[in-house]
Design a protein around this motif. Sequence first.
Motif, PDB file in Angstrom:
ATOM      1  N   ASP A  76     -12.702  17.911 -19.355  1.00  0.00           N
ATOM      2  CA  ASP A  76     -12.686  16.597 -18.718  1.00  0.00           C
ATOM      3  C   ASP A  76     -13.764  16.541 -17.641  1.00  0.00           C
ATOM      4  OD1 ASP A  76     -10.539  15.734 -20.255  1.00  0.00           O
ATOM      5  OD2 ASP A  76      -9.066  16.593 -18.846  1.00  0.00           O
ATOM      6  N   PRO A  77     -14.177  15.355 -17.232  1.00  0.00           N
ATOM      7  CA  PRO A  77     -15.159  15.265 -16.148  1.00  0.00           C
ATOM      8  C   PRO A  77     -14.577  15.795 -14.843  1.00  0.00           C
ATOM      9  CG  PRO A  77     -15.002  13.189 -17.343  1.00  0.00           C
ATOM     10  CD  PRO A  77     -13.850  14.028 -17.785  1.00  0.00           C
ATOM     11  N   PRO A  78     -15.399  16.419 -13.995  1.00  0.00           N
ATOM     12  CA  PRO A  78     -14.908  16.841 -12.681  1.00  0.00           C
ATOM     13  C   PRO A  78     -14.666  15.627 -11.795  1.00  0.00           C
ATOM     14  CG  PRO A  78     -17.274  17.167 -12.825  1.00  0.00           C
ATOM     15  CD  PRO A  78     -16.821  16.739 -14.191  1.00  0.00           C
ATOM     16  N   GLU A  79     -13.767  15.766 -10.851  1.00  0.00           N
ATOM     17  CA  GLU A  79     -13.492  14.685  -9.892  1.00  0.00           C
ATOM     18  C   GLU A  79     -14.332  14.924  -8.641  1.00  0.00           C
ATOM     19  OE1 GLU A  79      -9.750  12.719  -7.381  1.00  0.00           O
ATOM     20  OE2 GLU A  79      -9.416  14.420  -8.745  1.00  0.00           O
ATOM     21  N   ILE A  80     -15.241  13.984  -8.340  1.00  0.00           N
ATOM     22  CA  ILE A  80     -16.135  14.115  -7.186  1.00  0.00           C
ATOM     23  C   ILE A  80     -15.483  13.412  -5.991  1.00  0.00           C
ATOM     24  CG2 ILE A  80     -18.446  13.671  -6.292  1.00  0.00           C
ATOM     25  CD1 ILE A  80     -19.425  13.466  -9.174  1.00  0.00           C
ATOM     26  N   HIS A  81     -15.322  14.138  -4.879  1.00  0.00           N
ATOM     27  CA  HIS A  81     -14.690  13.577  -3.668  1.00  0.00           C
ATOM     28  C   HIS A  81     -15.736  13.121  -2.649  1.00  0.00           C
ATOM     29  CE1 HIS A  81     -10.898  15.041  -5.238  1.00  0.00           C
ATOM     30  NE2 HIS A  81     -11.422  16.255  -5.344  1.00  0.00           N
ATOM     31  N   GLU A  82     -16.695  13.963  -2.353  1.00  0.00           N
ATOM     32  CA  GLU A  82     -17.764  13.616  -1.415  1.00  0.00           C
ATOM     33  C   GLU A  82     -18.991  14.470  -1.708  1.00  0.00           C
ATOM     34  OE1 GLU A  82     -17.243  15.072   2.691  1.00  0.00           O
ATOM     35  OE2 GLU A  82     -15.239  15.712   2.073  1.00  0.00           O
ATOM     36  N   SER A  83     -20.136  14.044  -1.162  1.00  0.00           N
ATOM     37  CA  SER A  83     -21.395  14.730  -1.478  1.00  0.00           C
ATOM     38  C   SER A  83     -22.318  14.711  -0.270  1.00  0.00           C
ATOM     39  CB  SER A  83     -22.112  14.049  -2.657  1.00  0.00           C
ATOM     40  OG  SER A  83     -21.283  13.988  -3.803  1.00  0.00           O
ATOM     41  N   TRP A  84     -23.184  15.728  -0.207  1.00  0.00           N
ATOM     42  CA  TRP A  84     -24.317  15.744   0.709  1.00  0.00           C
ATOM     43  C   TRP A  84     -25.565  15.838  -0.171  1.00  0.00           C
ATOM     44  CZ3 TRP A  84     -24.328  14.895   5.844  1.00  0.00           C
ATOM     45  CH2 TRP A  84     -23.122  15.027   6.536  1.00  0.00           C
ATOM     46  N   THR A  85     -26.350  14.762  -0.259  1.00  0.00           N
ATOM     47  CA  THR A  85     -27.482  14.724  -1.189  1.00  0.00           C
ATOM     48  C   THR A  85     -28.702  14.074  -0.554  1.00  0.00           C
ATOM     49  OG1 THR A  85     -26.804  12.588  -2.109  1.00  0.00           O
ATOM     50  CG2 THR A  85     -25.960  14.584  -3.197  1.00  0.00           C
ATOM     51  N   SER A  86     -29.823  14.213  -1.234  1.00  0.00           N
ATOM     52  CA  SER A  86     -31.067  13.541  -0.859  1.00  0.00           C
ATOM     53  C   SER A  86     -31.820  13.221  -2.144  1.00  0.00           C
ATOM     54  CB  SER A  86     -31.911  14.448   0.036  1.00  0.00           C
ATOM     55  OG  SER A  86     -33.201  13.890   0.256  1.00  0.00           O
ATOM     56  N   GLY A  87     -32.796  12.307  -2.049  1.00  0.00           N
ATOM     57  CA  GLY A  87     -33.644  12.049  -3.200  1.00  0.00           C
ATOM     58  C   GLY A  87     -34.260  13.345  -3.711  1.00  0.00           C
ATOM     59  N   ALA A  88     -34.320  13.518  -5.042  1.00  0.00           N
ATOM     60  CA  ALA A  88     -34.658  14.819  -5.613  1.00  0.00           C
ATOM     61  C   ALA A  88     -35.687  14.695  -6.714  1.00  0.00           C
ATOM     62  CB  ALA A  88     -33.400  15.491  -6.160  1.00  0.00           C
ATOM     63  N   THR A  89     -36.307  15.831  -7.028  1.00  0.00           N
ATOM     64  CA  THR A  89     -37.214  15.939  -8.166  1.00  0.00           C
ATOM     65  C   THR A  89     -37.060  17.327  -8.769  1.00  0.00           C
ATOM     66  OG1 THR A  89     -39.518  15.946  -8.889  1.00  0.00           O
ATOM     67  CG2 THR A  89     -39.096  16.659  -6.651  1.00  0.00           C
ATOM     68  N   GLU A  90     -37.214  17.393 -10.096  1.00  0.00           N
ATOM     69  CA  GLU A  90     -37.114  18.677 -10.796  1.00  0.00           C
ATOM     70  C   GLU A  90     -38.439  19.436 -10.757  1.00  0.00           C
ATOM     71  OE1 GLU A  90     -35.127  20.225 -14.994  1.00  0.00           O
ATOM     72  OE2 GLU A  90     -36.213  18.325 -14.944  1.00  0.00           O
ATOM     73  N   GLY A  91     -39.524  18.763 -10.425  1.00  0.00           N
ATOM     74  CA  GLY A  91     -40.829  19.407 -10.464  1.00  0.00           C
ATOM     75  C   GLY A  91     -41.370  19.812  -9.119  1.00  0.00           C
ATOM     76  N   LEU A  92     -40.545  19.880  -8.092  1.00  0.00           N
ATOM     77  CA  LEU A  92     -41.039  20.167  -6.750  1.00  0.00           C
ATOM     78  C   LEU A  92     -41.743  21.518  -6.680  1.00  0.00           C
ATOM     79  CD1 LEU A  92     -41.071  19.006  -3.861  1.00  0.00           C
ATOM     80  CD2 LEU A  92     -39.023  20.347  -3.397  1.00  0.00           C
ATOM     81  N   LEU A  93     -41.189  22.535  -7.324  1.00  0.00           N
ATOM     82  CA  LEU A  93     -41.760  23.885  -7.292  1.00  0.00           C
ATOM     83  C   LEU A  93     -42.427  24.254  -8.614  1.00  0.00           C
ATOM     84  CD1 LEU A  93     -38.838  25.792  -5.516  1.00  0.00           C
ATOM     85  CD2 LEU A  93     -40.850  24.752  -4.473  1.00  0.00           C
ATOM     86  N   GLU A  94     -42.737  23.268  -9.451  1.00  0.00           N
ATOM     87  CA  GLU A  94     -43.213  23.576 -10.791  1.00  0.00           C
ATOM     88  C   GLU A  94     -44.571  24.284 -10.781  1.00  0.00           C
ATOM     89  OE1 GLU A  94     -43.071  23.722 -15.011  1.00  0.00           O
ATOM     90  OE2 GLU A  94     -41.678  23.794 -13.328  1.00  0.00           O
ATOM     91  N   LYS A  95     -45.528  23.825  -9.992  1.00  0.00           N
ATOM     92  CA  LYS A  95     -46.827  24.490  -9.936  1.00  0.00           C
ATOM     93  C   LYS A  95     -46.682  25.901  -9.376  1.00  0.00           C
ATOM     94  CE  LYS A  95     -49.712  20.345  -9.507  1.00  0.00           C
ATOM     95  NZ  LYS A  95     -50.716  19.643  -8.652  1.00  0.00           N
ATOM     96  N   PHE A  96     -45.828  26.053  -8.397  1.00  0.00           N
ATOM     97  CA  PHE A  96     -45.540  27.372  -7.830  1.00  0.00           C
ATOM     98  C   PHE A  96     -44.950  28.284  -8.904  1.00  0.00           C
ATOM     99  CE2 PHE A  96     -42.326  29.990  -5.438  1.00  0.00           C
ATOM    100  CZ  PHE A  96     -43.226  30.781  -4.748  1.00  0.00           C
ATOM    101  N   ARG A  97     -44.005  27.773  -9.667  1.00  0.00           N
ATOM    102  CA  ARG A  97     -43.370  28.555 -10.730  1.00  0.00           C
ATOM    103  C   ARG A  97     -44.377  28.931 -11.812  1.00  0.00           C
ATOM    104  NH1 ARG A  97     -41.352  28.172 -15.750  1.00  0.00           N
ATOM    105  NH2 ARG A  97     -42.201  26.060 -15.968  1.00  0.00           N
ATOM    106  N   VAL A  98     -45.211  27.975 -12.221  1.00  0.00           N
ATOM    107  CA  VAL A  98     -46.181  28.242 -13.287  1.00  0.00           C
ATOM    108  C   VAL A  98     -47.204  29.280 -12.830  1.00  0.00           C
ATOM    109  CG1 VAL A  98     -48.049  27.215 -14.638  1.00  0.00           C
ATOM    110  CG2 VAL A  98     -45.860  26.028 -14.427  1.00  0.00           C
ATOM    111  N   ALA A  99     -47.639  29.213 -11.569  1.00  0.00           N
ATOM    112  CA  ALA A  99     -48.597  30.199 -11.062  1.00  0.00           C
ATOM    113  C   ALA A  99     -48.010  31.609 -11.129  1.00  0.00           C
ATOM    114  CB  ALA A  99     -49.000  29.854  -9.633  1.00  0.00           C
ATOM    115  N   LEU A 100     -46.753  31.749 -10.734  1.00  0.00           N
ATOM    116  CA  LEU A 100     -46.093  33.052 -10.789  1.00  0.00           C
ATOM    117  C   LEU A 100     -45.872  33.493 -12.237  1.00  0.00           C
ATOM    118  CD1 LEU A 100     -43.478  32.496  -7.953  1.00  0.00           C
ATOM    119  CD2 LEU A 100     -45.405  34.085  -7.878  1.00  0.00           C
ATOM    120  N   LYS A 101     -45.463  32.564 -13.085  1.00  0.00           N
ATOM    121  CA  LYS A 101     -45.212  32.905 -14.490  1.00  0.00           C
ATOM    122  C   LYS A 101     -46.491  33.341 -15.187  1.00  0.00           C
ATOM    123  CE  LYS A 101     -43.790  30.908 -18.917  1.00  0.00           C
ATOM    124  NZ  LYS A 101     -45.108  31.234 -19.526  1.00  0.00           N
ATOM    125  N   ASP A 102     -47.594  32.609 -14.965  1.00  0.00           N
ATOM    126  CA  ASP A 102     -48.852  32.975 -15.597  1.00  0.00           C
ATOM    127  C   ASP A 102     -49.326  34.347 -15.131  1.00  0.00           C
ATOM    128  OD1 ASP A 102     -48.880  30.640 -17.020  1.00  0.00           O
ATOM    129  OD2 ASP A 102     -50.274  29.589 -15.691  1.00  0.00           O
TER     130      ASP A 102
END
Length: 522
Positions: free
Chosen positions: A382-408
Amino acid sequence: MTDFDAIDALLAGARQEVPLPPAGERRALREGLNLSRTQLARALEVSPSTVAGWESGRDPSGEVREKYAYFLKGARTKLAAVAPAEQPEETEPTEAGADRPEGTEPAEAGTDRLPAHGSGDDGDEDVVALSTPQPCVLCGRPARHQVAGFPQHLDPSHCGTPERTPTAHQAPPTEPPPPPAAAHPRPRTGGGVKVVPAGRRLKTADDPDLIATAVSAALDQHGGDVEAATAALVRRAIPDAMALLDQTRKGGRYDIVAHPWLPDVLRKQTSRGPDQIWEARPKWTRPELPPGAYEVTALDVNGAYLSALKTHLPLGQLEHSTGGRHDRRRAGVHLITPPAWEHDAYLPHPIGSRDEPGPLWVTEPTLRLLLRLSGPKYGLCDPPEIHESWTSGATEGLLEKFRVALKDARDRAIAENDDVTLEYVKAMYSKFVSTMGESNYNRELYRTDWMHLIRSQAFANLWWKAHRAYDEGLMVVRAMGTDELHVIGEWRAVFPEGRGVSEVKVKDVYTVGTPVAAGQDV
């Protein structure tokens, strides 16, 4: 084909390794030309630490050995030519060959062959002017000469730069060079930016390779001692990771808030105690196996934290909200009541091993995992029940160049058996994750929320590998931490084996259970 024919074919196809000078001479030849390890490594398409290993006594093999031997032979020739070039020329030798430098031969009549100055075993080397330019064995650009049958630029500084194609009326090599206008490469009219390969991407030529530069400097500082250089690089992994992060963030769309205000749920409850965030670390063992004896393979997932750098990270200071709605454009931590899990007999619980019932604070990756499993595609809970959150606007690619440099860098190190760079890169990403909380070892970045999210993403990635194994017909028997998965069955049909980030290694193979006797009910 007779037996002798087979032997002749075998001998014809056999290749002997090109001899190399002693390790000490290799370094002296390079330094005699005022070339750095980085310059030579770039021409040979290896890492600076690989060149350092060769200069410490380790030998290359295959095609790169031939290229390295060719460079050393050319370096020896160039250095040996300096002294004779500074001596006055004598026009009438008293005896044939008396005034030729050691190791040279007279040019044959009617050829464009030049004497090559060398020493030792390389004394019989010839430099031949080519009527048609051929690709240089080191850089691939057109070269006008060949040495010992290999096309090459006589001056190593010409490697990697375009040269003009010689015409039919080109002056012989013994004559003075043509005017400067004819010797320079064609001017670029577009005013473009010069780029060079960087793994699977391109980067500007003037953009420094911080990882390769650091490795080369450490090896030079420690005289090529691989162990000492590795230890020094691991000690400085945290500040170097932050410098790499700064470099990869140039031109980024978003600014990083490095020291935001944090809510109490992200603060330690005691001086040495944890905060209130549950990371969902798995520690699961299948409770029961069918009757019989089974071979279990413990798989090691490569680069778990490196892969986990690709996750939704909050950009700014976290903001509080209540209610059960999840905004996929934001990320943070959430107080939820997790759903019941009825599949523990063959799959680990998505929130890990937790005995206490009731609400708990989880991270964005854990919440998204639960929401996905509760959706129509999987329908596992079943879906989880969300009571409250601490969040901010987000992106999945924030560390992507950093990750790719290390991976390469990691991929290149594995391909070149470069253990120095491999250990250095591993320390960079693992310590980056572990010290970005309130750590005295990294005062440039205090993002405890990021630390929890990246760790949780690694745990969620392992859960999905367990589900994939189960979905492909394997029997999953254990899931531990970020990178350990035990399975029964033909796992190579499911996971590629290797050292790459998308591959797995075998950590252990063992047998569990008792063979079923003939006639015994199963």
